[in-house]
Design a protein around this motif. Sequence first.
Motif, mmCIF file in Angstrom:
data_model
loop_
_atom_site.group_PDB
_atom_site.id
_atom_site.type_symbol
_atom_site.label_atom_id
_atom_site.label_comp_id
_atom_site.label_asym_id
_atom_site.label_seq_id
_atom_site.Cartn_x
_atom_site.Cartn_y
_atom_site.Cartn_z
ATOM 1 N N ARG A 1 0.871 -1.192 0.000
ATOM 2 C CA ARG A 1 0.000 0.000 0.000
ATOM 3 C C ARG A 1 0.902 1.235 0.000
ATOM 4 N NH1 ARG A 1 -4.739 -2.022 4.094
ATOM 5 N NH2 ARG A 1 -5.336 0.174 4.013
ATOM 6 N N THR A 2 1.310 1.630 -1.196
ATOM 7 C CA THR A 2 2.415 2.573 -1.374
ATOM 8 C C THR A 2 2.197 3.895 -0.658
ATOM 9 O OG1 THR A 2 2.931 1.563 -3.507
ATOM 10 C CG2 THR A 2 3.837 3.761 -3.077
ATOM 11 N N ALA A 3 1.060 4.531 -0.855
ATOM 12 C CA ALA A 3 0.845 5.858 -0.276
ATOM 13 C C ALA A 3 0.882 5.802 1.245
ATOM 14 C CB ALA A 3 -0.483 6.432 -0.756
ATOM 15 N N GLU A 4 0.187 4.831 1.840
ATOM 16 C CA GLU A 4 0.184 4.705 3.299
ATOM 17 C C GLU A 4 1.563 4.329 3.826
ATOM 18 O OE1 GLU A 4 -3.976 2.805 4.533
ATOM 19 O OE2 GLU A 4 -3.269 2.143 2.558
ATOM 20 N N ARG A 5 2.241 3.480 3.082
ATOM 21 C CA ARG A 5 3.599 3.063 3.469
ATOM 22 C C ARG A 5 4.540 4.261 3.525
ATOM 23 N NH1 ARG A 5 5.930 0.321 -1.352
ATOM 24 N NH2 ARG A 5 6.785 2.391 -1.831
ATOM 25 N N GLU A 6 4.546 5.039 2.476
ATOM 26 C CA GLU A 6 5.477 6.161 2.410
ATOM 27 C C GLU A 6 5.130 7.241 3.432
ATOM 28 O OE1 GLU A 6 8.393 6.170 0.635
ATOM 29 O OE2 GLU A 6 7.734 4.087 0.475
ATOM 30 N N GLU A 7 3.854 7.421 3.707
ATOM 31 C CA GLU A 7 3.458 8.376 4.739
ATOM 32 C C GLU A 7 3.944 7.917 6.111
ATOM 33 O OE1 GLU A 7 -0.565 10.582 6.549
ATOM 34 O OE2 GLU A 7 -0.753 8.931 5.097
ATOM 35 N N PHE A 8 3.805 6.624 6.375
ATOM 36 C CA PHE A 8 4.256 6.077 7.660
ATOM 37 C C PHE A 8 5.759 6.254 7.827
ATOM 38 C CE2 PHE A 8 5.991 2.748 10.346
ATOM 39 C CZ PHE A 8 5.164 2.796 11.454
ATOM 40 N N VAL A 9 6.532 5.909 6.799
ATOM 41 C CA VAL A 9 7.989 6.005 6.889
ATOM 42 C C VAL A 9 8.419 7.466 7.023
ATOM 43 C CG1 VAL A 9 10.162 5.600 5.669
ATOM 44 C CG2 VAL A 9 8.399 3.836 5.676
ATOM 45 N N ALA A 10 7.811 8.350 6.261
ATOM 46 C CA ALA A 10 8.170 9.767 6.342
ATOM 47 C C ALA A 10 7.898 10.333 7.729
ATOM 48 C CB ALA A 10 7.411 10.560 5.279
ATOM 49 N N ASP A 11 6.750 9.980 8.302
ATOM 50 C CA ASP A 11 6.422 10.457 9.652
ATOM 51 C C ASP A 11 7.415 9.906 10.674
ATOM 52 O OD1 ASP A 11 4.290 11.846 8.641
ATOM 53 O OD2 ASP A 11 2.768 10.416 9.296
ATOM 54 N N LEU A 12 7.773 8.635 10.527
ATOM 55 C CA LEU A 12 8.717 8.025 11.455
ATOM 56 C C LEU A 12 10.087 8.691 11.353
ATOM 57 C CD1 LEU A 12 9.513 5.839 13.508
ATOM 58 C CD2 LEU A 12 9.950 4.300 11.577
#
Length: 388
Positions: free
Chosen positions: A283-294
């Motif tokens: 789930r690319t968009a959710e994945r990248e948002e999670f990593v960026a926030d972390l």
Amino acid sequence: MQFSPNIATLEPSPTLALAARARQLKAQGVPVIDLSAGEPQFPAPDFALRAASDSIAAGMTGYPPTPGLPGLRQAIVSYLGETTRRSGLEPSQVIVGAGVKQVLFNCTYALFGEGDEVIVPAPYWPSYTAIIQLARATPVVVEGTWEDGFLVDADRLDAARTPRTRGLFLNSPSNPTGAVYDRSALASIVEWADRHGVWLLSDEIYRRLGYVDEVPSVFDIDAAGDRVVLLDGMSKAFCMPGLRIGYGVGSPELVARMSDLQGQTTSGAVVSSQVAAAAALSRTAEREEFVADLVARLEALRDEGLERLSRIDALEVRPPDGSIYFYARVRDSSVTSMEIAEGLLADEAVASIPGEPFGSPGYLRLNFAVERKTMLEGIERMKRWFER
């Protein structure tokens, strides 16, 4: 009792032992500040955990295919295609195991044996040398230095190479130092390994946790050939250490032999964990948002932690370019870092990891992927201890 020579050189993991002591003290009511653990102390992605729960509810509790669920192997291929320059990977080049440690063991055991030498740059994750020895091969340590940013180059590696050299372990960003090989340095090492027929095992578990413009993957280097194996997993950038999902990507022939080995030991990794990993990666968009926030959260912790640690005269700390650790140099060489770690735990209930297990005495590894108040309280206790 008499035990097999297979484990004659095996020693308990010092990092796990100190973490266990910290947990034991906590269980006894001691208010321990634990900066020793090699894991982010934050929740995993909700959408991934829901996928795992749904898989159990749907009755997905049977044996999985040994090398991994097809959906996860495909998700890994797609993820690497999106986050590195490597295209054209196939699921047959992917094996999934119970954490990167298991995949690294399977790879090492499948490739190396008695009489072989495997180069390990120091400081290093302690399991590297132990895994090499379990395969009856010999680890050859090449020391990185504080002055060189704990990075080694092809010339240093070549100086350690012998006719028995068959492998090289590389870890960027590094545990414990946070050092990152830039694209030029990484390309030089990849080309060196290819030129000499050396297997390059690239542990990239911290690749997405970088605080510089670029943290390149070995799959970003054009010269990476069939003797290159990428290792990664879900424990750091996706905060899933307890779900125990790691993976290796290499030649189909090597992956097939690793799968044969895994089939005679642990078999496939837990199904629900694999489903969670597939959801997190696909789930690319959710994945990248999670990593960026972390990463943003970690960078803020890193910066504030560096400022607070700079107030401790007994330590010298550089900004890590990646990973989740400060690797602090102890200025006083008359006391060992092991003694300091023991004293911090006994006197101030602060758990850290000394440099000895990483092949670099005189340092302390501190995990800053914790709650802000935990990190600040731990550093304040350390300051108090050193000032005494």
